[in-house]
Design an enzyme around this catalytic site. Structure first.
Site, short mmCIF file in Angstrom:
data_model
loop_
_atom_site.label_atom_id
_atom_site.label_comp_id
_atom_site.label_asym_id
_atom_site.label_seq_id
_atom_site.Cartn_x
_atom_site.Cartn_y
_atom_site.Cartn_z
N THR A 107 0.85 -1.19 0.00
CA THR A 107 0.00 0.00 0.00
C THR A 107 0.89 1.24 0.00
O THR A 107 1.99 1.20 0.56
CB THR A 107 -0.85 -0.02 1.30
OG1 THR A 107 -1.77 -1.09 1.22
CG2 THR A 107 -1.57 1.28 1.56
N ARG A 160 -14.04 -6.95 -0.91
CA ARG A 160 -13.30 -6.82 0.37
C ARG A 160 -12.63 -5.45 0.43
O ARG A 160 -11.98 -5.01 -0.51
CB ARG A 160 -12.27 -7.93 0.48
CG ARG A 160 -11.38 -7.86 1.73
CD ARG A 160 -10.08 -7.13 1.45
NE ARG A 160 -9.18 -7.10 2.60
CZ ARG A 160 -8.08 -6.38 2.67
NH1 ARG A 160 -7.71 -5.63 1.64
NH2 ARG A 160 -7.33 -6.38 3.73
N VAL A 161 -12.77 -4.77 1.56
CA VAL A 161 -12.13 -3.47 1.74
C VAL A 161 -11.27 -3.53 2.99
O VAL A 161 -11.72 -4.01 4.03
CB VAL A 161 -13.19 -2.35 1.88
CG1 VAL A 161 -12.53 -1.01 2.18
CG2 VAL A 161 -14.03 -2.25 0.60
#
Ligand code: GLY
Length: 306
Positions: free
Chosen positions: A173, A201-202
């Site tokens: 990320t 999905r988060v």
């Protein structure tokens, strides 16, 4: 009010970055940091600086965001991003959006709107309405990630959580925090999430308080790592609150320790309202770069993987 110092910190994820990829991660962070710094040095806002830095990282193909994102179990890229302005606590997030190469800019459009969070197909439509660049979903699939997805698919029981967040895991990320010469702070975080994640999905990245937080009263924070573990400890807000009493380095280290309660792996970056910086991770490596200009300390530059 004009200040004498300005700071930008970017991260490219905390995980076991393979040796052969470390130079690319270091250089990618450095380039993004320089892009954000150029905005700040010209008198631009912290909000513009963090968005500009992340746009570069989303384009690079190096990191797990934008064009370097891993694929979900359906073989599609689904993106999450959030951005926050510490001046007025304005927030914008998008999640599970497809066909948007710069989700951080889409999150910025949400911040500028009357909404706080827009997801899925609605987020793609929101991009169209607000003039944010769109592309075919397939254009966001890199050869590298297609190959990794094929490899995982051929395993007997591909488990995305173990693959991505196993013993040495974390994730690439990307995130940025900045303080501008007017004394305003901002934070932004962007990700393609975990490889082989279920569609929809988060993780933590677009969630205000978990993946990012910014408040001129304390400072700005961006996190990276195992979203399902970062969410319950509200990592970014935990660190931001601690900065009201602690130096940012002590705050990020103490906040990171809360991940121990949930067996979580990850890292975070922070800048406080005075321009002091914190960087911490509990994974083998973390990619980051920072630059600070201060009348007292002069120019400070530091970068990793470290
Ligand atoms: N921190 C990225 C994710 O869990 O999706």
């Amino acid at each position: 009010m004009s200040r004498s110092s300005s700071v930008i910190v970017v991260h490219g994820g905390a995980f076991d970055i393979p040796r052969e990829e470390r130079d690319a991660h270091r250089d990618g962070c450095h380039e993004a940091m320089e892009a954000g710094w150029t905005v700040l040095a010209a008198g631009g806002s912290a909000l513009d600086a963090v968005e500009g830095a992340l746009r570069l990282m989303e384009d690079s193909g190096i990191f797990g965001a934008g064009r370097g994102s891993s694929l979900n179990e359906d073989g599609t890229v689904e993106l999450d991003a959030g951005i926050m302005d510490g001046t007025d606590l304005a927030v914008g997030s998008v999640a599970a959006v497809q066909g948007v190469p710069h989700p951080v800019t889409l999150a910025r459009r949400v911040l500028e709107s009357e909404f706080a969070v827009v997801v899925g197909h609605g987020a793609a439509r929101f991009a169209e309405r607000t003039g944010v660049e769109r592309c075919d979903s397939a254009e966001l699939i890199s050869d590298r990630e297609r190959r990794r997805w094929e490899e995982r698919r051929s395993q007997p029981d591909p488990d995305w959580a173990v693959t991505m967040f196993g013993a040495r895991g974390g994730g690439d990320t990307v995130g940025a925090v900045a303080l501008d010469f007017r004394g305003n702070v901002a934070a932004a975080t962007s990700t393609g999430g975990a490889p082989f994640k279920p569609s929809g999905r988060v993780g933590d990245s677009p969630l205000i308080g978990a993946g990012l937080y910014a408040d001129n009263a304390t400072g700005a924070v961006s996190t990276t790592g195992h979203g399902e573990r970062i969410i319950p400890v509200v990592l970014a807000k935990t660190a931001a609150d601690m900065m009201s009493a602690l130096h940012p380095q002590a705050a990020v280290e103490r906040a990171l320790a809360t991940l121990g309660r949930v067996d979580g792996l990850g890292g975070l970056i922070a800048v406080d309202r005075h321009g002091r910086v914190g960087v911490a991770w509990n994974t083998p490596t973390m990619a980051f770069a920072l630059r600070s200009s201060d009348e007292a300390s002069g120019r400070v530059e530091r970068s990793g993987p470290a």
